[in-house]
Enzyme design. Structure first.
Site, mmCIF file in Angstrom:
data_model
loop_
_atom_site.group_PDB
_atom_site.id
_atom_site.type_symbol
_atom_site.label_atom_id
_atom_site.label_comp_id
_atom_site.label_asym_id
_atom_site.label_seq_id
_atom_site.Cartn_x
_atom_site.Cartn_y
_atom_site.Cartn_z
ATOM 1 N N TYR B 120 5.623 64.917 61.712
ATOM 2 C CA TYR B 120 6.971 64.373 61.717
ATOM 3 C C TYR B 120 7.663 64.739 60.403
ATOM 4 C CZ TYR B 120 10.926 61.414 62.653
ATOM 5 O OH TYR B 120 12.208 60.987 62.916
ATOM 6 N N GLN B 182 11.134 58.283 69.752
ATOM 7 C CA GLN B 182 11.040 59.158 70.934
ATOM 8 C C GLN B 182 10.211 60.408 70.635
ATOM 9 O OE1 GLN B 182 13.811 58.128 69.436
ATOM 10 N NE2 GLN B 182 15.287 59.786 69.092
ATOM 11 N N ASN B 205 11.202 56.854 59.059
ATOM 12 C CA ASN B 205 11.819 55.544 58.835
ATOM 13 C C ASN B 205 11.019 54.447 59.544
ATOM 14 O OD1 ASN B 205 12.477 55.608 61.566
ATOM 15 N ND2 ASN B 205 14.598 56.244 61.217
ATOM 16 N N SER B 228 7.602 54.928 47.022
ATOM 17 C CA SER B 228 6.875 55.661 45.986
ATOM 18 C C SER B 228 6.619 54.794 44.754
ATOM 19 C CB SER B 228 7.698 56.892 45.595
ATOM 20 O OG SER B 228 6.907 57.786 44.870
ATOM 21 N N GLN B 250 10.406 58.780 39.818
ATOM 22 C CA GLN B 250 9.997 58.022 41.009
ATOM 23 C C GLN B 250 11.049 57.001 41.394
ATOM 24 O OE1 GLN B 250 7.331 59.102 42.896
ATOM 25 N NE2 GLN B 250 7.800 60.631 41.345
ATOM 26 N N HIS B 253 13.757 57.765 43.992
ATOM 27 C CA HIS B 253 13.421 57.941 45.404
ATOM 28 C C HIS B 253 14.061 56.884 46.298
ATOM 29 C CE1 HIS B 253 10.688 61.230 46.147
ATOM 30 N NE2 HIS B 253 9.960 60.938 45.083
ATOM 31 N N GLU B 318 0.067 54.859 43.467
ATOM 32 C CA GLU B 318 0.114 56.169 44.124
ATOM 33 C C GLU B 318 -0.043 57.275 43.074
ATOM 34 O OE1 GLU B 318 3.983 57.012 45.655
ATOM 35 O OE2 GLU B 318 3.281 58.577 47.030
ATOM 36 N N HIS B 319 0.784 57.218 42.028
ATOM 37 C CA HIS B 319 0.704 58.203 40.945
ATOM 38 C C HIS B 319 0.361 57.497 39.644
ATOM 39 C CE1 HIS B 319 3.951 59.740 43.702
ATOM 40 N NE2 HIS B 319 3.162 60.789 43.682
ATOM 41 N N ASP B 352 4.183 66.879 42.768
ATOM 42 C CA ASP B 352 5.028 66.737 43.961
ATOM 43 C C ASP B 352 5.323 68.087 44.601
ATOM 44 O OD1 ASP B 352 5.308 64.042 43.966
ATOM 45 O OD2 ASP B 352 7.290 64.004 43.047
ATOM 46 N N HIS B 411 -32.327 50.652 77.536
ATOM 47 C CA HIS B 411 -32.520 51.572 76.412
ATOM 48 C C HIS B 411 -34.017 51.871 76.258
ATOM 49 C CE1 HIS B 411 -28.392 50.537 75.458
ATOM 50 N NE2 HIS B 411 -28.379 51.344 74.415
#
Lengths: 422, 422
Positions: B120, B182, B205, B228, B250, B253, B318-319, B352, B411
């Site tokens: 996506y 969709q 989103n 972020s 950051q 963002h 994250e970073h 990045d 078994h």
């Protein structure tokens, strides 16, 4: 047992995502455990497990006494199985690595174990010590510092000794008497008695599955497991007795379990159908196995083995047995399967219990994209970037161009601040 | 910018699990796409993207023309970045492996690529060609046969040329003009125009995120990404200008993004606060960055660097930038971080865009248990068991004992059928 010849044959079932009532019950339990901690767990344990507990943690004495209550042969087998599981999973351990460039830049990946992992172990009649080994040992091999078992108590407040013995063999010392969504809540949020974990693994009923789904993101979870499945791909060299017995070994798990024979031999198909009828009558769990065979079992007749592999790959079974001539030569045709058992001595229960491979495997077609439990599921990776002055001087403008192209000027500025000084 | 000294400081935010209205809208969209296929996608594309499309697939001509519309420097940078990403990810490729025993048993793991993966790619103002490279290249390196991009069209039915150019550089040929829930539905269930995939990755989103959550299990998904984050751990050797610029990179963002400085230097803390005020005023995305700094930014003063590492590990960012003396010597103290940037030239945007490591990283504390995108996320593992006659003869009784202990007689019988013949 029905023999079908359609190659469009499919056993995929939809995912049980619970009723609205179940989902909201689970949400309420999780919320209360988050807010009220142990007291909420206590209330739900009393309601669902019919026992009031002040302390949830299993004592060292309880653990120490468990092994003595087991058949010595079972104990020996558990110990040997544990060693086999350790050996196989130790081969999966990966190292942190890095690469350096002449320009002075270093890039790499640090691979580290998760710190704390929770293992849900079902109680009651579905108490499986093998499952304790299969979930706990890969975490241990990965280097997880704390492994925490939660398992629902009996009405007298005890835990099945086989579970405790398996935990002891696996070296797990933190075991808490709690089950259901309340146990998942305790592991996620932490309580005074139970520490919060980073990941929750292990099978459970629909409430446990729904609770794991709810907390996914706050903690990691393993994939929600569906009913067990076996597909046997067999040619005329296969022994019908073995095929039928192996199919029934999965059918006895659950009326929703699925056992399928795919074969190019009409003779084998007919013989297996007869054998299944004969053998199913011998089983203590006959009713379950019969329901499974009736509703989710099939014998699928194909023109040739290649067509058989197509069916197998579409089904993407949890367990696949290749009871064919030269299985190693054919194995490359398998695209999707959780575990592949080759040849007539590789009966699926060998993998469930003893060989050393993991028996936690993707179900319901998930083998298209998912894998069995392994050491990988208990590590995390951090990437490492040590960029050199020389590389920044050489590439800074390009990095800025990419940032500006995306409209992210502050990204470009961060590079520019350095370029000013070079 | 506020300077806090609390070591209990936390930036963890809750997960956006959508409103009931959003969830049921997504469920309805998915159901209609499942049942009506392309026609449902057409209806929703007309409603949400304001364009009616008969054919969703981007033509070869559209792809071929895209590169010419980009600044040549951007194109060169994208090509070089792609090569760096390939180089880094090629080092992650793992081989199938096996181990043999003298007894004749063979155990192993087959590692295979997923067959089809959907990516996506958001459209509109947040169209990031770098994200195309970061998601598509690891899949390619893993050996995924088909990579399929979905991305929402503009009102005139076109796709941002930077996205198409990046796709071309990455070698992705199947691109479909569709977005939102969709598109997730089309990738999951397949339509006449779009093939069903095994895994869906890439940011989107809230509707995309909710749709991915809904289809998880039918297909695999990557983790739902949050806003972020950057944490800079710095001592008195760090340059305030760099620290501030990296934090703002950051912050720009998203108003929900989080930029945090953790330092043992009061002087640095004060200087960075001043620098942030100065630099934020220079930014085109000033309002976003200011909102982020105001609501989710902080400067956290600690007694010493070890206390700083504690804060870092609790935040699990994250970073993480280590702007300290001897960062390599200290790196072992990092337990939780998606990516670690060492030293003053390793500005976060280097990762990045360009260094070659992946920029898809765990957010919102998930670095405790999750990892950045890598080749691992595009492979699946099947275990292999070829058990020998000798081992079954030796261990059959133990396997039966374990099965019987768990009440699973079928078994045990599957083993017994073989033991009869040995």
């Amino acid at each position: 047992m029905k023999i079908v010849s359609s190659t469009n044959f499919d056993t995929r079932r939809s995912i049980d995502s619970g009723t609205e009532t179940q989902v909201s019950a689970v949400q309420e339990i999780l919320l209360r455990v988050k807010e009220e901690g142990d007291e909420a767990v206590r209330v739900y344990t009393e309601r669902f497990d019919r026992v009031r507990l002040e302390q949830f943690r299993v004592t060292e004495e309880e653990i120490a006494q468990a092994a003595g209550q087991l058949d010595p042969l079972v104990l020996e087998a558990l110990n040997e199985a544990a060693q086999n599981i350790r050996d196989f999973h130790a081969r999966q351990v990966r190292q942190s690595w890095f690469t350096t460039k002449e320009s002075g830049t270093l890039l790499g990946q640090i691979i580290r174990p998760l710190k704390r992992v929770g293992l849900y172990v079902p109680g009651g009649s579905a108490a499986y010590p093998s499952s304790v080994l299969m979930n706990a040992i890969p975490a241990q091999i990965a280097g997880v510092a704390e492994i925490i078992i939660v398992t629902p108590p009996s009405q007298d407040g005890t835990i099945n000794p086989a579970i405790l013995a398996a935990a002891q063999i696996a070296g797990v010392k933190q075991i808490y008497k709690m089950g259901g969504a309340q146990a998942i809540g305790a592991l996620t949020y932490g309580t005074k008695q139970v520490p919060a974990v980073d990941k929750i693994v292990g099978p459970g009923n629909i409430y446990v599955a729904l609770a794991k789904r709810e907390v996914y993101g706050l903690v990691d979870i393993d994939m929600v497991a569906g009913p067990s499945e076996i597909v046997v791909l067999a040619d005329e060299t296969a022994k019908p007795r073995y095929v039928a017995a192996d199919m029934l070994s999965q059918a006895e798990h659950d009326p929703l379990a699925s056992a399928v024979l795919v074969t190019n031999s009409k003779k084998l198909a007919e013989q297996v159908a007869i054998e299944i009828e004969r053998q199913v009558a011998l089983l203590p769990r006959r009713e379950i196995a019969e329901a499974s065979i009736r509703n989710h079992g099939a014998i699928c007749l194909v023109d040739d083995l290649d067509a058989g592999f197509n069916v197998v790959n579409r089904l993407a079974p949890e367990h696949l047995e290749l009871l064919i001539e030269n299985p190693f030569e054919q194995m490359g045709k398998v695209e999707n399967a959780g575990a592949i058992f080759l040849g007539e001595y590789s009966s699926e229960p060998v993998g469930d219990y003893f060989a050393g491979t993991n028996h936690v495997l993707p179900t319901n077609g998930a083998a298209r994209f998912a894998s069995g439990l392994s050491v990988d599921e208990f590590v995390k990776k951090s990437s490492v970037v040590s960029y050199s002055k020389q590389d920044l001087a050489r590439n800074g403008k390009k990095i800025m161009a990419l940032a500006e192209q995306e409209g992210l000027s502050a990204h470009a500025r961060a590079i520019e601040e350095r370029l000013k000084d070079l």
